[in-house]
Design an enzyme around this catalytic site. Sequence first.
Site, PDB file in Angstrom:
ATOM      1  N   ILE A  18       0.815  -1.214   0.000  1.00 22.81           N
ATOM      2  CA  ILE A  18       0.000   0.000   0.000  1.00 22.81           C
ATOM      3  C   ILE A  18       0.851   1.267   0.000  1.00 22.81           C
ATOM      4  O   ILE A  18       0.306   2.380  -0.044  1.00 22.81           O
ATOM      5  CB  ILE A  18      -0.954   0.041   1.217  1.00 22.81           C
ATOM      6  CG1 ILE A  18      -0.169  -0.103   2.525  1.00 22.81           C
ATOM      7  CG2 ILE A  18      -2.007  -1.041   1.092  1.00 22.81           C
ATOM      8  CD1 ILE A  18      -1.041   0.059   3.767  1.00 22.81           C
ATOM      9  N   GLY A  21       8.089   3.792   2.015  1.00 19.11           N
ATOM     10  CA  GLY A  21       8.708   4.822   2.836  1.00 19.11           C
ATOM     11  C   GLY A  21      10.187   4.912   2.563  1.00 19.11           C
ATOM     12  O   GLY A  21      10.721   4.273   1.648  1.00 19.11           O
ATOM     13  N   LYS A  41       5.421  -2.146   7.985  1.00 14.10           N
ATOM     14  CA  LYS A  41       6.534  -1.632   7.199  1.00 14.10           C
ATOM     15  C   LYS A  41       7.692  -2.615   7.321  1.00 14.10           C
ATOM     16  O   LYS A  41       8.224  -2.838   8.402  1.00 14.10           O
ATOM     17  CB  LYS A  41       6.959  -0.243   7.695  1.00 14.10           C
ATOM     18  CG  LYS A  41       8.024   0.419   6.837  1.00 14.10           C
ATOM     19  CD  LYS A  41       8.234   1.861   7.287  1.00 14.10           C
ATOM     20  CE  LYS A  41       9.191   2.594   6.378  1.00 14.10           C
ATOM     21  NZ  LYS A  41       9.343   4.023   6.778  1.00 14.10           N
ATOM     22  N   ASP A 135      11.793  15.304   6.392  1.00  9.19           N
ATOM     23  CA  ASP A 135      11.302  14.875   5.080  1.00  9.19           C
ATOM     24  C   ASP A 135       9.804  15.135   4.947  1.00  9.19           C
ATOM     25  O   ASP A 135       9.062  14.296   4.441  1.00  9.19           O
ATOM     26  CB  ASP A 135      11.609  13.385   4.862  1.00  9.19           C
ATOM     27  CG  ASP A 135      11.439  12.963   3.401  1.00  9.19           C
ATOM     28  OD1 ASP A 135      11.472  13.852   2.521  1.00  9.19           O
ATOM     29  OD2 ASP A 135      11.270  11.762   3.139  1.00  9.19           O
TER      30      ASP A 135
END
Length: 660
Positions: A18, A21, A41, A135
């Site tokens: 989905i 990162g 993750k 970021d």
Amino acid sequence: MALPKRIIANRYELHAAIGEGAMGHIWKATDRHLRRPVALKLMAPAQATSALARNRFALEAMAIARLCNQHVVQIHDYGFDEDNPYIVMELLQGEDLEARLRRAGRLPLSAVITILNQASRGLAAAHDVSIVHRDLKPANLFLARTDVGEVVKILDFGVASMLGNDINSPEDLVGRPLYMSPEQVRCAQPDLRSDLWSLAVVAYYALTGSTPFQGQHLSSVIMNIAIAPFPAPSSLVPDLSPKVDRFFERALAKNPAQRFSSAREMAAAFAALADPQDRGPVKILVVDDEPDVPLLVRQRFRQQIRKSVYEFVFATDGETALEQLRNHPDVNVVLSDISMPGMDGLTFLSRVAEVNPMVQTVMVSAYGDMRNIRTAMNRGAFDFVVKPIDFEDLEATIQKSLRRVAELRKTARSTEENDTLRMFVSSSLVERIRSTGTEAGQGEDWQGTVAFIDLAGFHPAAGEAPPGDALRTLNANFEVMVPEITRRGGVIDKFLGDAVMTIFRGEGHLGRALDACMAVRDQLHALALRTGEGSPFAHGVSIGVDTGPMIAGEIGSRAFGRLDYTVLGEIVGTAAHLKSIARKDQVLVTGRVAEAARSHFEFEAQEDRRLPQNGEPISVFELVRRRIAPQAAATTSAAYMTTLAYEEQDAKGPGQSIPA
């Protein structure tokens, strides 16, 4: 994308990819123990063998775990599956801001105010525990659908760092270039104001459909971020007012000291752009758990509502009221009862400023309840009214509150104007004002350090370039020099053509001066590597430093009103001479500087030189680096683990081609 394996850690069942990162891919999964959907993750296999990357991944997990805030994605678990790290987080429903902007093009000011207001709360929570995200970009702001409406969640702390515990090398470019601050692109140490810059770029992009600093190549993007102005938002979207332009002038100031000092301050200033005096009815939040209050208020103020003088929103307790403030950042006045279930009015009052420091709160209390009234006033209530409510008195109180809001906004604008004025005030004059008030014409004896920083080989190149290009080159380099000097307590005494004369005084003046010189040299070198030989940063610098006594005073013609406040003395001439003989990227110092700073800095002896002013030979040394104490070496090594090498595929921004 094919599943790496179906079951992770004998607990989490993967279903579909989905997202992606900084440190790995994100999968929709099911926690088979708790029987709930989650986001997992999983570290990218190519990075899983790197100790540095694994350490960064662990830092991301720890960073998120420290942030118990509804505007930061929440972490459930962290562990290893066959030596491969993973992070388990809440599964969000909705879309990220980048996806929404791709579909919508741009958003109205009211929508961007809501997004920035919520994002700033998550960012403030990170900054409160000294975490810098580094970021922030539209893809890392997720617009999650929840039971209470849409909630902004900050994602991906994979390149976050702890304040004062991070080191960048010239080869590192942390973050997405289009959203990076000037200090990030020149390898300076970023702090929370760097995140505020990135969030302001996100807001600019959301309002206009364009990023403020663009370019065909990575080098041109870096150049523009470092030195170029940006188009006023109103020039791209005529419906936006000049107040929006002034907000971004501050939010995107090259000098971090001229930006907003916190995420909360920036969000409040942005919310103030929705000025009800210019943009429709005054918005008032009414907080009361009595069910007939909304009907009563609408009846009593029906004419003002019909004429768009007032607009009311309602809440039944403090927690709901805080959520209403987040969803309606243009609220000016709050009318709040004290006795309510859940979060009472006094507790709510103590938290109002966290959401909107401009709003004025009027407390509603039973007649004679002096204890609660005094507590309310001590917690910042603007005024109070008593029940049964006299609605004429209430409207007079509302009008008085609105005048107070107008005064606060005027003060905020004056502060911004004063900040702008300071850019044009001589640092020497500031130093004079701060001095102890000596008589006119009398000098002062100072102990300090003088550094001359010169662009190496600038004059031959400038002679062959158009005047505009020469000025652009000078100012580009000064944009790097000035913040590094001033943030270490240095004063710009004067600009001398292509050179800067700086003065450092007070405790640790020599060490601060040498640190500033190295920072300027190293950052300009890093920018030269990133932007190429044809850029304004390719010249490098020649630096001379000396320390000792000097005289400060006024020089010039008092009769004709042309005076300057400057410093004189042997060390000034010596530093200037060392600057003139230093090679590109060389910092030359006197023997007394090397002797005084040898315990903290490394020097290499050079050939003795004779000074033009007196012909006496002096010992000359080159500054090489700052020494790292043994006890600090481990900390430095750990800090380096938080850096992230620039990922080429993330260089492309919306609608732009930025080749590597």
